[in-house]
Design a protein around this motif. Structure first.
Motif: not given
Length: 277
Positions: A270-274
């Motif tokens: 899972l890739g989460f953008r701040r």
């Protein structure tokens, strides 16, 4: 490791001021709090207030044995590809273990600087060994991290605990948090035999909802699954390298393993953008 590159990651765990080199193996802050690094290439800033125990030598050895056989290589490659797309120059690996996944990432981005963080000194020592561009930190993820604000372009968090508020602080604006979690079917054969801990349902969905409230937006999601055909030694290493090892006896594990053990490995990357809160 150099004391200079290590210090550029860190802040004082007491007063939160930046740490700077002061002597051959010492870092200190402007408030004169002082901390000793060691010749193996890392520093411990975990403190002693909480009785926490990191992975043991046996667990780290089991992880090294299993991962070196390449069973999780597709996961490492997918994670590395996702991170390489971001083109980071500074990578923080929280829960670095043996450094297996961080090493895969740095194979794609050899010019990047990295900090491997874990509660286990044994794990951190393995991570930094032989890597000039990897510094090491022993610290507790549940506490305020001794890492400077906006110090990382990417945080790796592979099968490890998370501190969303602190992750948000130490990531630069629009930085990426890359998380790997097991799917419900992960190790289902071992769980059916009572040899592995249960995996909560909807883990990825619940994590995404939690992180959304802490300033992270889900940007990418990859699912990987494979049937691993393991011999007893490999299956025992798989059990022994994770939290299930705290709840099983080695002799009991050996008695329940077949000569050939098929085990499902299934993950989500899972890739989460701040985003700014």
């Amino acid at each position: 490791m150099s004391l200079q590159t290590l210090s550029e990651w860190l802040r004082c765990p007491n007063c939160f001021l930046p740490l700077t080199p002061s002597g051959p193996l010492t870092l200190c802050c402007a408030s004169r709090h002082s901390f000793d690094a060691n010749k193996r290439g890392y520093i411990s800033l975990a403190g002693g207030a909480r009785r926490l125990i990191g992975d043991s030598v046996a667990m780290v050895d089991a992880r090294g044995l299993f991962l070196s056989a390449g069973w999780y290589a597709p996961l490492r490659e997918r994670l590395a590809e996702r991170v390489a797309d971001v083109k980071p120059t500074r990578i923080l690996d929280v829960g670095c273990g043996t450094g297996y996944y961080l090493e895969g990432v740095l194979d794609h981005i050899p010019e990047a600087q990295a900090l491997g963080m874990d509660l286990s000194p044994v794990a951190v020592a393995r991570t930094v060994a032989g890597h000039d561009n990897v510094d090491g930190l022993v610290a507790d993820v549940w506490s305020a991290l001794p890492v400077r604000d906006a110090a990382a372009d990417v945080i790796l968090n592979v099968f490890a605990p998370r501190n969303p508020a602190e992750f948000h602080r130490v990531l630069r604006p629009s930085g990426m948090l890359m998380v790997v979690v097991p799917q419900k079917t992960h190790l289902q054969e071992l769980r059916a035999a009572g040899l592995a801990l249960d995996v909560p349902a909807n883990k990825a969905e619940n994590l995404s909802q939690t992180l959304a409230t802490q300033g992270f937006d889900l940007e990418s999601r990859d699912e990987l699954s494979a049937a691993l055909v393991l011999n007893p030694e490999q299956a025992a290493a798989l059990i022994g390298m994770g939290p299930s090892s705290h709840h099983t006896d080695a002799e009991d594990v050996a008695g329940h393993l077949s000569p050939v053990q098929t085990v499902t490995a299934s993950f989500e990357v899972l890739g989460f953008r701040r985003r700014t809160l």
